[in-house]
Scaffold this motif. Sequence first.
Motif, PDB file in Angstrom:
ATOM      1  N   SER A 192      -3.662  -2.470   7.554  1.00 17.16           N
ATOM      2  CA  SER A 192      -2.071  -2.552   6.935  1.00 17.16           C
ATOM      3  C   SER A 192      -1.993  -3.918   6.614  1.00 17.16           C
ATOM      4  N   GLU A 193      -1.533  -3.941   5.256  1.00 21.47           N
ATOM      5  CA  GLU A 193      -1.002  -5.249   4.731  1.00 21.47           C
ATOM      6  C   GLU A 193       0.269  -5.427   5.209  1.00 21.47           C
ATOM      7  N   ASP A 194       1.000  -4.432   5.677  1.00 22.41           N
ATOM      8  CA  ASP A 194       2.571  -4.405   5.877  1.00 22.41           C
ATOM      9  C   ASP A 194       2.760  -4.785   7.467  1.00 22.41           C
ATOM     10  N   GLU A 195       3.461  -5.783   7.838  1.00 20.18           N
ATOM     11  CA  GLU A 195       3.844  -5.826   9.395  1.00 20.18           C
ATOM     12  C   GLU A 195       4.449  -4.793   9.915  1.00 20.18           C
ATOM     13  N   GLU A 196       5.438  -4.161   9.305  1.00 28.06           N
ATOM     14  CA  GLU A 196       6.251  -3.313   9.921  1.00 28.06           C
ATOM     15  C   GLU A 196       5.219  -2.030  10.344  1.00 28.06           C
ATOM     16  N   ILE A 197       4.276  -1.659   9.370  1.00 26.34           N
ATOM     17  CA  ILE A 197       3.523  -0.534   9.271  1.00 26.34           C
ATOM     18  C   ILE A 197       2.317  -1.039  10.663  1.00 26.34           C
ATOM     19  N   LYS A 198       2.173  -2.219  10.496  1.00 22.67           N
ATOM     20  CA  LYS A 198       1.108  -2.542  11.710  1.00 22.67           C
ATOM     21  C   LYS A 198       1.801  -2.224  13.120  1.00 22.67           C
ATOM     22  N   GLU A 199       3.253  -2.840  13.364  1.00 24.94           N
ATOM     23  CA  GLU A 199       4.026  -2.587  14.498  1.00 24.94           C
ATOM     24  C   GLU A 199       3.983  -0.922  14.964  1.00 24.94           C
ATOM     25  N   VAL A 200       4.298  -0.361  13.911  1.00 26.58           N
ATOM     26  CA  VAL A 200       4.467   1.249  14.048  1.00 26.58           C
ATOM     27  C   VAL A 200       3.320   1.554  14.526  1.00 26.58           C
ATOM     28  N   PHE A 201       2.098   1.660  13.772  1.00 25.74           N
ATOM     29  CA  PHE A 201       1.027   2.173  14.386  1.00 25.74           C
ATOM     30  C   PHE A 201       0.341   1.818  15.635  1.00 25.74           C
ATOM     31  N   THR A 202       0.566   0.266  15.740  1.00 23.71           N
ATOM     32  CA  THR A 202       0.004  -0.342  16.927  1.00 23.71           C
ATOM     33  C   THR A 202       1.017   0.221  18.094  1.00 23.71           C
ATOM     34  N   THR A 203       2.086   0.510  17.879  1.00 16.88           N
ATOM     35  CA  THR A 203       3.140   1.194  19.261  1.00 16.88           C
ATOM     36  C   THR A 203       2.419   2.530  19.318  1.00 16.88           C
ATOM     37  N   LEU A 204       2.245   3.526  18.090  1.00 16.66           N
ATOM     38  CA  LEU A 204       1.816   4.735  18.431  1.00 16.66           C
ATOM     39  C   LEU A 204       0.414   5.130  19.004  1.00 16.66           C
ATOM     40  N   ALA A 205      -0.467   3.917  18.784  1.00 19.72           N
ATOM     41  CA  ALA A 205      -1.806   3.844  19.522  1.00 19.72           C
ATOM     42  C   ALA A 205      -1.556   3.391  20.928  1.00 19.72           C
ATOM     43  N   TYR A 231      10.435   5.983   3.714  1.00 23.60           N
ATOM     44  CA  TYR A 231       9.524   5.539   2.922  1.00 23.60           C
ATOM     45  C   TYR A 231       9.807   6.102   1.551  1.00 23.60           C
ATOM     46  N   LEU A 232       9.779   7.335   1.651  1.00 17.05           N
ATOM     47  CA  LEU A 232       9.916   8.088   0.327  1.00 17.05           C
ATOM     48  C   LEU A 232      11.137   7.792  -0.584  1.00 17.05           C
ATOM     49  N   GLU A 233      12.328   7.446   0.233  1.00 16.89           N
ATOM     50  CA  GLU A 233      13.518   6.929  -0.456  1.00 16.89           C
ATOM     51  C   GLU A 233      13.511   5.480  -0.936  1.00 16.89           C
ATOM     52  N   THR A 234      12.989   4.684  -0.067  1.00 19.18           N
ATOM     53  CA  THR A 234      13.111   3.271  -0.191  1.00 19.18           C
ATOM     54  C   THR A 234      11.716   2.367  -0.535  1.00 19.18           C
ATOM     55  N   ASN A 235      10.602   3.051  -0.497  1.00 23.16           N
ATOM     56  CA  ASN A 235       9.426   2.470  -0.349  1.00 23.16           C
ATOM     57  C   ASN A 235       9.064   1.190   0.653  1.00 23.16           C
ATOM     58  N   THR A 236       9.889   1.563   1.558  1.00 19.57           N
ATOM     59  CA  THR A 236       9.770   0.567   2.782  1.00 19.57           C
ATOM     60  C   THR A 236       9.652   1.400   4.027  1.00 19.57           C
ATOM     61  N   ILE A 237       8.989   0.603   5.002  1.00 20.40           N
ATOM     62  CA  ILE A 237       9.137   1.260   6.308  1.00 20.40           C
ATOM     63  C   ILE A 237      10.233   0.521   7.065  1.00 20.40           C
ATOM     64  N   LYS A 238      11.054   1.083   7.961  1.00 19.69           N
ATOM     65  CA  LYS A 238      11.947   0.408   8.665  1.00 19.69           C
ATOM     66  C   LYS A 238      11.844   1.011  10.166  1.00 19.69           C
ATOM     67  N   ILE A 239      11.378   0.121  11.121  1.00 16.51           N
ATOM     68  CA  ILE A 239      11.008   0.555  12.359  1.00 16.51           C
ATOM     69  C   ILE A 239      12.506   0.755  13.390  1.00 16.51           C
ATOM     70  N   ASP A 240      12.513   1.744  14.088  1.00 13.89           N
ATOM     71  CA  ASP A 240      13.724   1.975  14.663  1.00 13.89           C
ATOM     72  C   ASP A 240      13.497   1.438  16.155  1.00 13.89           C
ATOM     73  N   GLN A 257       0.955  -1.169  -0.167  1.00 16.68           N
ATOM     74  CA  GLN A 257       0.034  -0.057   0.012  1.00 16.68           C
ATOM     75  C   GLN A 257       0.914   1.336   0.098  1.00 16.68           C
ATOM     76  N   ASN A 258       0.230   2.411  -0.406  1.00 10.42           N
ATOM     77  CA  ASN A 258       1.027   3.619  -0.479  1.00 10.42           C
ATOM     78  C   ASN A 258       0.471   4.462   1.005  1.00 10.42           C
ATOM     79  N   TYR A 259       1.598   4.348   1.764  1.00  9.41           N
ATOM     80  CA  TYR A 259       1.505   4.875   3.073  1.00  9.41           C
ATOM     81  C   TYR A 259       1.981   6.357   3.249  1.00  9.41           C
TER      82      TYR A 259
END
Length: 167
Positions: free
Chosen positions: A126-139, A59-68, A2-4
């Motif tokens: 989200s279909e992306d597990e990293e996005i799920k983790e990021v936004f679950t943490t933010l929640a 995301y804009l550079e690599t089209n991926t989400i990398k969790i810190d 998906q486009n995030y």
Amino acid sequence: MQNYESVLRYAMQMELDGHNFYMENKDKFAKTTSKKMFLELADIEMKHYDYLKSLLDTYLETNTIKIDPEMIEKEEDMDIFRDREESEKIEYTLEQSDIPDLTILRMAYLIERDYKEFYENVAQNSEDEEIKEVFTTLAKWEAGHEELFKTEYNRLMKEYMNLPWGG
């Protein structure tokens, strides 16, 4: 994938709005401890903004989400607010206020609830597990803020409702 980009930009704006709300309303409290709490929350919201900005840049550079992982581990959780309440006697300080500002506390509670619900929705859809983790943490982070304000609002409302007429 998906486009995030728009989701991350919207989340950044929400955090910036939260920061601005706390900065604009910190001086409406009578007690220093409450002002300090709003300043701290403004700082936390700006850290959330910066974290989301770094995710967007990646995301804009690599089209991926990398969790810190360091950010996830070092970020506050709900206990930081309980610890702060206990260490600074927020309950006592607010109880001693001439007229607690219930409106500001309720607005803060509702803002944090909206943010939490937005982040939960993004994670669930989200279909992306990293996005799920990021936004679950933010929640979870926002749920801690929501809990703080809701608890204080309920306590102060009960106190206010039990005041004799005429204060």
